[in-house]
Design a protein around this motif. Sequence first.
Motif, PDB file in Angstrom:
ATOM      1  N   ALA A  60       0.829  -1.206   0.000  1.00  0.00           N
ATOM      2  CA  ALA A  60       0.000   0.000   0.000  1.00  0.00           C
ATOM      3  C   ALA A  60       0.868   1.262   0.000  1.00  0.00           C
ATOM      4  N   HIS A  61       1.938   1.235   0.802  1.00  0.00           N
ATOM      5  CA  HIS A  61       2.830   2.398   0.855  1.00  0.00           C
ATOM      6  C   HIS A  61       3.518   2.630  -0.484  1.00  0.00           C
ATOM      7  N   ALA A  62       3.991   1.556  -1.099  1.00  0.00           N
ATOM      8  CA  ALA A  62       4.641   1.687  -2.408  1.00  0.00           C
ATOM      9  C   ALA A  62       3.660   2.240  -3.434  1.00  0.00           C
ATOM     10  N   GLY A  63       2.422   1.774  -3.373  1.00  0.00           N
ATOM     11  CA  GLY A  63       1.404   2.280  -4.290  1.00  0.00           C
ATOM     12  C   GLY A  63       1.126   3.752  -4.053  1.00  0.00           C
ATOM     13  N   GLN A 116      -3.205  12.987 -18.189  1.00  0.00           N
ATOM     14  CA  GLN A 116      -2.699  12.798 -16.828  1.00  0.00           C
ATOM     15  C   GLN A 116      -3.761  12.165 -15.933  1.00  0.00           C
ATOM     16  N   SER A 117      -4.982  12.615 -16.072  1.00  0.00           N
ATOM     17  CA  SER A 117      -6.079  12.045 -15.273  1.00  0.00           C
ATOM     18  C   SER A 117      -6.261  10.565 -15.587  1.00  0.00           C
ATOM     19  N   LYS A 118      -6.199  10.232 -16.864  1.00  0.00           N
ATOM     20  CA  LYS A 118      -6.345   8.837 -17.266  1.00  0.00           C
ATOM     21  C   LYS A 118      -5.205   7.998 -16.685  1.00  0.00           C
ATOM     22  N   GLU A 119      -3.967   8.483 -16.788  1.00  0.00           N
ATOM     23  CA  GLU A 119      -2.819   7.757 -16.239  1.00  0.00           C
ATOM     24  C   GLU A 119      -2.945   7.593 -14.724  1.00  0.00           C
ATOM     25  N   LEU A 120      -3.366   8.664 -14.059  1.00  0.00           N
ATOM     26  CA  LEU A 120      -3.510   8.613 -12.610  1.00  0.00           C
ATOM     27  C   LEU A 120      -4.620   7.646 -12.200  1.00  0.00           C
ATOM     28  N   PHE A 121      -5.715   7.650 -12.934  1.00  0.00           N
ATOM     29  CA  PHE A 121      -6.807   6.716 -12.658  1.00  0.00           C
ATOM     30  C   PHE A 121      -6.336   5.280 -12.855  1.00  0.00           C
ATOM     31  N   GLU A 122      -5.618   5.021 -13.954  1.00  0.00           N
ATOM     32  CA  GLU A 122      -5.119   3.667 -14.214  1.00  0.00           C
ATOM     33  C   GLU A 122      -4.131   3.229 -13.141  1.00  0.00           C
ATOM     34  N   LEU A 123      -3.249   4.142 -12.739  1.00  0.00           N
ATOM     35  CA  LEU A 123      -2.283   3.823 -11.692  1.00  0.00           C
ATOM     36  C   LEU A 123      -2.996   3.566 -10.361  1.00  0.00           C
ATOM     37  N   SER A 124      -3.964   4.401 -10.036  1.00  0.00           N
ATOM     38  CA  SER A 124      -4.727   4.221  -8.792  1.00  0.00           C
ATOM     39  C   SER A 124      -5.461   2.889  -8.799  1.00  0.00           C
ATOM     40  N   THR A 125      -6.042   2.532  -9.920  1.00  0.00           N
ATOM     41  CA  THR A 125      -6.746   1.258 -10.040  1.00  0.00           C
ATOM     42  C   THR A 125      -5.776   0.102  -9.853  1.00  0.00           C
ATOM     43  N   VAL A 127      -2.866   0.148  -8.253  1.00  0.00           N
ATOM     44  CA  VAL A 127      -2.409   0.130  -6.861  1.00  0.00           C
ATOM     45  C   VAL A 127      -3.489  -0.466  -5.961  1.00  0.00           C
ATOM     46  N   ALA A 128      -4.721  -0.038  -6.159  1.00  0.00           N
ATOM     47  CA  ALA A 128      -5.821  -0.569  -5.348  1.00  0.00           C
ATOM     48  C   ALA A 128      -5.958  -2.077  -5.557  1.00  0.00           C
ATOM     49  N   GLN A 129      -5.872  -2.508  -6.794  1.00  0.00           N
ATOM     50  CA  GLN A 129      -5.991  -3.933  -7.103  1.00  0.00           C
ATOM     51  C   GLN A 129      -4.861  -4.726  -6.435  1.00  0.00           C
ATOM     52  N   GLN A 130      -3.635  -4.228  -6.543  1.00  0.00           N
ATOM     53  CA  GLN A 130      -2.500  -4.915  -5.919  1.00  0.00           C
ATOM     54  C   GLN A 130      -2.662  -4.977  -4.401  1.00  0.00           C
ATOM     55  N   THR A 131      -3.104  -3.864  -3.825  1.00  0.00           N
ATOM     56  CA  THR A 131      -3.274  -3.823  -2.373  1.00  0.00           C
ATOM     57  C   THR A 131      -4.365  -4.785  -1.933  1.00  0.00           C
ATOM     58  N   PHE A 132      -5.501  -4.784  -2.635  1.00  0.00           N
ATOM     59  CA  PHE A 132      -6.588  -5.687  -2.266  1.00  0.00           C
ATOM     60  C   PHE A 132      -6.208  -7.150  -2.493  1.00  0.00           C
ATOM     61  N   GLU A 133      -5.464  -7.429  -3.557  1.00  0.00           N
ATOM     62  CA  GLU A 133      -5.005  -8.805  -3.782  1.00  0.00           C
ATOM     63  C   GLU A 133      -4.072  -9.245  -2.660  1.00  0.00           C
TER      64      GLU A 133
END
Length: 150
Positions: A60-63, A116-125, A127-133
């Motif tokens: 989570a921190h890395a994300g 930038q918004s698209k990249e940030l949304f994709e990165l956030s998604t 990170v969230a997916q990795q954290t939840f997994e």
Amino acid sequence: MNDFARQTQEFFSAAKEARIPDQVQAIAEDSVTKARETYGKFNTAAMDGVKVLEEVMVTAHAGAKSIGDKVLKNAEATTEAVFDAAQAIARAKTLPEVVRLQTAFVQQQFTVAGAQSKELFELSTKVAQQTFESLNAAATKTFEQIKKAS
């Protein structure tokens, strides 16, 4: 000597001679052994759970760091673009040139902001997916260890 003191002394004298039956002693020893084994299993599961939780937190921190770095990089790029546009506008010789430069800058910034918004949304998604997994794997592992310990 009063009656209570005499009875207490007799009780302790009798208790010195009393023997714990072998069966009771065996049950007690077996109970302590089983309790120690169960505690050891739960303790191991808890320690593993803490390690897994640390891994989840690191993920989570890395994300969060990746997202923060991306936001900072985007802010730097936008600031540089603003200074470049301001410099170009300051060098403009005519009012129509100022309007053209300003319009081009605004259009460019809308395009950049969208990307930038698209990249940030994709990165956030991601990170969230990795954290939840990671969290799901941790929970599954912990529950399996607890089930084995029971």
